[in-house]
Design a protein around this motif. Structure first.
Motif, short mmCIF file in Angstrom:
data_model
loop_
_atom_site.label_atom_id
_atom_site.label_comp_id
_atom_site.label_asym_id
_atom_site.label_seq_id
_atom_site.Cartn_x
_atom_site.Cartn_y
_atom_site.Cartn_z
N GLN A 196 -38.17 -32.41 1.86
CA GLN A 196 -38.23 -33.79 2.65
C GLN A 196 -36.59 -34.48 2.54
O GLN A 196 -35.79 -34.40 1.75
CB GLN A 196 -39.30 -34.58 1.72
N GLY A 197 -36.54 -35.07 3.64
CA GLY A 197 -35.28 -35.54 4.10
C GLY A 197 -35.03 -36.16 5.38
O GLY A 197 -36.14 -36.55 5.99
N GLU A 198 -33.65 -36.25 5.81
CA GLU A 198 -33.42 -36.61 7.15
C GLU A 198 -32.58 -35.60 7.94
O GLU A 198 -31.92 -35.02 7.33
CB GLU A 198 -32.34 -38.17 7.11
N VAL A 199 -32.99 -35.57 9.46
CA VAL A 199 -32.48 -34.62 10.02
C VAL A 199 -31.68 -35.31 11.21
O VAL A 199 -32.20 -36.35 11.65
CB VAL A 199 -33.42 -33.75 10.72
N GLN A 200 -30.55 -34.85 11.85
CA GLN A 200 -29.66 -35.28 13.08
C GLN A 200 -29.52 -34.04 13.66
O GLN A 200 -29.08 -32.86 13.22
CB GLN A 200 -28.50 -35.76 12.49
N ALA A 201 -29.77 -33.97 14.97
CA ALA A 201 -29.57 -32.77 15.94
C ALA A 201 -29.11 -32.88 17.18
O ALA A 201 -29.98 -33.79 17.86
CB ALA A 201 -30.97 -31.67 15.76
N ASN A 202 -28.59 -31.97 17.81
CA ASN A 202 -28.40 -32.15 19.38
C ASN A 202 -28.38 -30.64 19.91
O ASN A 202 -28.81 -29.79 18.88
CB ASN A 202 -27.12 -32.76 19.90
N LEU A 203 -28.08 -30.32 21.02
CA LEU A 203 -28.28 -28.89 21.64
C LEU A 203 -27.42 -28.05 20.98
O LEU A 203 -27.46 -26.83 20.85
CB LEU A 203 -28.06 -28.93 23.00
N ASP A 204 -26.28 -28.56 20.23
CA ASP A 204 -25.18 -27.59 19.91
C ASP A 204 -25.08 -27.55 18.34
O ASP A 204 -24.99 -26.65 17.76
CB ASP A 204 -23.80 -28.13 20.40
N GLU A 205 -25.46 -28.69 17.58
CA GLU A 205 -25.34 -28.98 16.25
C GLU A 205 -26.62 -29.50 15.52
O GLU A 205 -27.06 -30.30 16.09
CB GLU A 205 -24.03 -29.35 15.77
N GLN A 206 -26.67 -28.99 14.14
CA GLN A 206 -27.92 -29.46 13.83
C GLN A 206 -27.46 -29.95 12.08
O GLN A 206 -26.82 -28.92 11.64
CB GLN A 206 -29.24 -28.87 13.58
N SER A 207 -27.81 -31.05 11.56
CA SER A 207 -27.92 -31.13 10.12
C SER A 207 -29.02 -31.86 9.36
O SER A 207 -29.83 -32.50 10.30
CB SER A 207 -26.34 -32.02 10.00
N ALA A 208 -28.88 -31.62 8.15
CA ALA A 208 -30.17 -32.11 7.41
C ALA A 208 -29.65 -32.37 5.91
O ALA A 208 -28.80 -31.83 5.48
CB ALA A 208 -31.30 -31.19 7.27
N THR A 209 -30.21 -33.49 5.58
CA THR A 209 -29.91 -34.06 4.09
C THR A 209 -31.03 -34.56 3.45
O THR A 209 -31.99 -35.03 4.13
CB THR A 209 -29.01 -35.43 4.13
N GLY A 210 -31.45 -34.02 2.33
CA GLY A 210 -32.72 -34.25 1.54
C GLY A 210 -32.83 -33.71 0.11
O GLY A 210 -31.82 -33.03 -0.49
#
Length: 210
Positions: A71-85
């Motif tokens: 469970q957490g937060e996600v940030q993503a576009n077509l090239d890169e993705q990241s998640a913290t949780g």
């Protein structure tokens, strides 16, 4: 034609029966997607928001097969993705983590194990496939951190450090108490290396107290 603005409502979800990335396999993946937002231009959209993810079973060479929840937060576009949780396993292990995936498909993960009090239970033997089978720890406290890299098309690399204070338990037929230790683990493909740069024990009893 110039802008997209989408927000998912309660009840939005994604289910996959099977997912594989290199030597990592996941089954029965279920994601809760409520409040996830997609904004930006149609050519370069940005995905962000809270997310819940459950895996019925995760398989990887260094881990025992079992279910995991994140469970957490996600940030993503077509090239890169990241998640913290936060991540939790069926074994009872709980970790804080940060995950990044770049445009080439390589993944990096940093994990943190907050102080774990073994009197309440030790989840590590049920989590790590390479945990020493003759070692049983039921007192003391542990904390640690790990850095994992999964390059696209290459074997997994893992560096981890686990520190313990006041540990007590049994190894084979010897009782142990008052142990302060640091364990370093390096995994590169099929090569596993373990180091004990610091190890002290108040008492070791294989029949005679030392």
């Amino acid at each position: 034609e110039e802008h997209v603005d989408l927000q998912l409502e309660p009840g939005s979800q994604l289910t996959l029966e099977r997912l594989q990335q290199a030597d990592v396999q996941a089954r029965r993946l279920h994601a809760e997607l409520a409040a996830l937002k997609l904004t930006g231009s149609p050519q370069s959209p940005q995905l962000s928001g809270p997310r819940k993810l459950e895996l019925g079973e995760l398989r990887q060479a260094a881990l025992n097969p079992q279910g995991w929840r994140w469970q957490g937060e996600v940030q993503a576009n077509l090239d890169e993705q990241s998640a913290t949780g936060s991540l939790a396993a069926d074994s009872g292990l709980q970790l804080g983590l940060q995950l990044q995936r770049d445009a080439a498909g390589s993944m990096r993960l940093d994990a943190r194990l907050d102080e774990l009090f073994l009197r309440a239970g030790n989840p590590l033997p049920a989590t790590l496939r390479h945990w020493p089978p003759l070692l049983w720890l039921d007192q003391g406290r542990l904390h640690g951190q790990a850095h994992l890299v999964l390059p696209a098309g290459q074997p997994l690399r893992l560096n981890a450090e686990l520190s313990g204070k006041g540990l007590a338990g049994i190894y084979d037929r010897s009782s142990l108490s008052g142990i302060d230790a640091t364990l370093r683990l390096n995994l590169d493909g099929d090569r596993l290396e373990l180091q004990f740069p610091d190890l002290q024990a108040a008492a070791i009893d294989p029949g005679i107290v030392l």
